[in-house]
Enzyme design. Structure first.
Site, mmCIF file in Angstrom:
data_model
loop_
_atom_site.group_PDB
_atom_site.id
_atom_site.type_symbol
_atom_site.label_atom_id
_atom_site.label_comp_id
_atom_site.label_asym_id
_atom_site.label_seq_id
_atom_site.Cartn_x
_atom_site.Cartn_y
_atom_site.Cartn_z
ATOM 1 C CD1 TRP A 81 0.078 -1.143 3.277
ATOM 2 C CD2 TRP A 81 0.245 1.095 3.301
ATOM 3 N NE1 TRP A 81 0.723 -0.785 4.438
ATOM 4 C CE2 TRP A 81 0.842 0.585 4.480
ATOM 5 C CE3 TRP A 81 0.245 2.479 3.105
ATOM 6 C CZ2 TRP A 81 1.420 1.398 5.459
ATOM 7 C CZ3 TRP A 81 0.831 3.301 4.078
ATOM 8 C CH2 TRP A 81 1.407 2.749 5.234
ATOM 9 C CD GLU A 126 5.787 4.163 12.641
ATOM 10 O OE1 GLU A 126 6.755 3.963 11.888
ATOM 11 O OE2 GLU A 126 5.155 3.247 13.194
ATOM 12 C CD GLU A 164 8.650 0.373 10.430
ATOM 13 O OE1 GLU A 164 8.115 1.418 10.811
ATOM 14 O OE2 GLU A 164 8.361 -0.747 10.895
ATOM 15 C CG HIS A 167 4.587 2.641 9.036
ATOM 16 N ND1 HIS A 167 5.144 1.692 9.854
ATOM 17 C CD2 HIS A 167 4.115 1.957 7.955
ATOM 18 C CE1 HIS A 167 5.003 0.493 9.316
ATOM 19 N NE2 HIS A 167 4.393 0.627 8.151
ATOM 20 C CD GLU A 217 9.313 -3.400 13.639
ATOM 21 O OE1 GLU A 217 8.291 -2.715 13.801
ATOM 22 O OE2 GLU A 217 10.091 -3.196 12.702
ATOM 23 C CB THR A 220 5.204 -0.251 16.619
ATOM 24 O OG1 THR A 220 5.890 -1.371 16.090
ATOM 25 C CG2 THR A 220 6.204 0.756 17.126
ATOM 26 C CG ASP A 249 3.277 -2.351 6.718
ATOM 27 O OD1 ASP A 249 2.705 -3.225 6.052
ATOM 28 O OD2 ASP A 249 3.666 -1.258 6.238
ATOM 29 C CD GLU A 250 5.093 -0.833 12.857
ATOM 30 O OE1 GLU A 250 6.168 -1.442 12.685
ATOM 31 O OE2 GLU A 250 5.005 0.405 12.802
ATOM 32 C CG HIS A 253 8.279 -4.678 9.650
ATOM 33 N ND1 HIS A 253 8.052 -3.326 9.619
ATOM 34 C CD2 HIS A 253 8.285 -5.084 8.352
ATOM 35 C CE1 HIS A 253 7.931 -2.920 8.366
ATOM 36 N NE2 HIS A 253 8.057 -3.982 7.576
HETATM 37 FE FE LIG Z 1 8.118 -0.944 12.896
HETATM 38 FE FE LIG Z 2 6.337 1.753 11.810
#
Ligand SMILES: [Fe+2]
Ligand SMILES: [Fe+2]
Length: 386
Positions: A81, A126, A164, A167, A217, A220, A249-250, A253
């Site tokens: 995205w 971020e 990242e 974000h 991670e 977050t 996403d976090e 990760h």
């Molecule tokens: Fe992260």
């Molecule tokens: Fe992040």
């Protein structure tokens, strides 16, 4: 009320960067004269390169494993995205664009100020991404030696950074369009924060570094998940989707970093177990712990207190993350450890209940204190309860 034991586990730093033209209301920090970008205060003893050089070989021997098992956890750019997908489309006719901006403002209108304190703090965290890439590139044996190295560890770090980077971009633009926050103060805070850096106590040691990133991670992931839930409850489903998408996403990760530590526990059980214990003894510092806006010397503590009060990131979450990682890495069941490894195992596996007990006592003390309001420059100096 600031009751968090673990969100603000730091001694008050003794110096921070500031603009010498800005008058400073001093509280507990002292500022060196004319310190435009003073070095960040050292929270830990300045231990460097604590991984024995021969262990660098472990990371070299894991390169093909990293290429096969870690790099696939990245998403190709064309399947990722991008921030604009969640934002008013500026290339359409002006009326349509302004209708979309108006709708965004209507959606955010009912979200409370305290929510914005937390969302801004998360966005600033971020946005200090250059600091995190720098931190990972301090780690011996996995750093990006050229800036465009084909080593899988370096490839991961660059692509992780690139993922990242979306974000902060997305949250920043959304906040800007909302009109609810003082973007200039937010921008100053980001500039101060990147100038100050961070001090997670990872000692150029990738064992420590990957334990830290595993924890962070997940933290977050938890925090963005909670801001998503609160946005939904507060009447902004688009913001909820934004925070939820960032959280996913976090999570991806987190999976990568957790997998790396899992592998280290397999190839060097005692070394990796000791690293987990070492980081937990130091306490996991929040990446934005040196946050400052030119006005409030306790800005990070105040932001963390609001996050704790809203339940976005709490001391309980800290203990939950630790317990999750203990389970995920099967630390309790690990056998064949050296004496040092066993002592580390005992410490780590007994820590979560101790944290919860200490937190209960801190909460008890906090309940007896009068709640107080703190002015946040990010919100045009409006007062928010901490
Ligand atoms: Fe992260
Ligand atoms: Fe992040």
């Amino acid at each position: 009320m600031q009751s968090s034991l673990l969100l603000s586990p730091l001694p008050i730093p003794t110096s921070f960067s500031h603009n010498p033209k800005t008058p400073i209301r001093r509280r507990r920090r002292t500022v060196p004269p004319a310190a435009v970008a003073a070095p960040p205060p050292l929270r830990h003893q300045s231990v460097t390169h604590s991984m024995p050089p021969e262990k660098t070989e472990i990371f070299r021997s894991l390169e093909s494993w990293a290429a096969q098992s870690v790099l696939p956890l990245l998403k190709p750019v064309d399947r990722c995205w991008q921030p604009t997908e969640f934002l008013p489309v500026s290339s359409q006719p002006y009326d349509q664009f302004s209708d979309e901006v108006r709708a965004l403002r209507e959606r955010t209108a009912d979200l409370p100020d305290e929510y914005f304190v937390v969302l801004v703090g998360d966005m600033i965290t971020e946005d200090a991404l250059p600091t995190y890439q720098t931190m990972i590139n301090t780690l011996d044996g996995v750093r990006d030696e050229t800036g465009a190295s084909a080593n899988p560890w370096a490839m991961w770090t660059r692509a992780w950074t690139a993922e990242e980077n979306r974000h902060g971009d997305l949250l920043r633009t959304y906040l800007y369009l909302s009109g609810r926050v003082d973007m200039n103060m937010i921008e100053r805070t980001v500039q101060y924060l990147i100038s100050s850096g961070m001090d997670p106590g990872t000692e150029n040691n990738p064992y420590l570094g990957f334990v830290y990133t595993s924890f962070q991670e997940r933290a977050t992931f938890v925090s963005h998940g909670n801001t998503a839930r609160l946005a939904k409850d507060g009447g902004d489903p688009v913001l909820a989707r934004i925070c939820g998408t960032i959280a996913s996403d976090e999570k991806r990760h987190e999976n990568a970093y957790v997998k790396i530590v899992e592998k280290l526990l397999e190839v060097d059980p005692s070394g990796a177990m000791t690293a987990v214990a070492d980081m937990m003894r130091k306490k996991i510092t929040m990446p934005a712990h040196l946050m400052y806006d030119g006005q409030d010397p306790s800005l990070f503590e105040h932001f963390a207190a609001v996050a704790q009060r809203l339940g976005v990131y709490t001391a309980d979450d800290y203990a939950d993350i630790l317990e999750y990682l203990i389970g995920r890495w099967r630390l309790e069941k690990m056998e064949g450890l050296t004496g040092e490894g066993r002592r580390a195992q005992e410490f780590v596996c007994g820590l979560a209940p101790r944290i919860r007990k200490l937190q209960e006592r801190a909460d008890e003390r906090a309940r007896k204190m009068e709640p107080r309001g703190v002015k946040f420059s990010w919100l045009f100096n409006k007062e928010v309860m901490v």
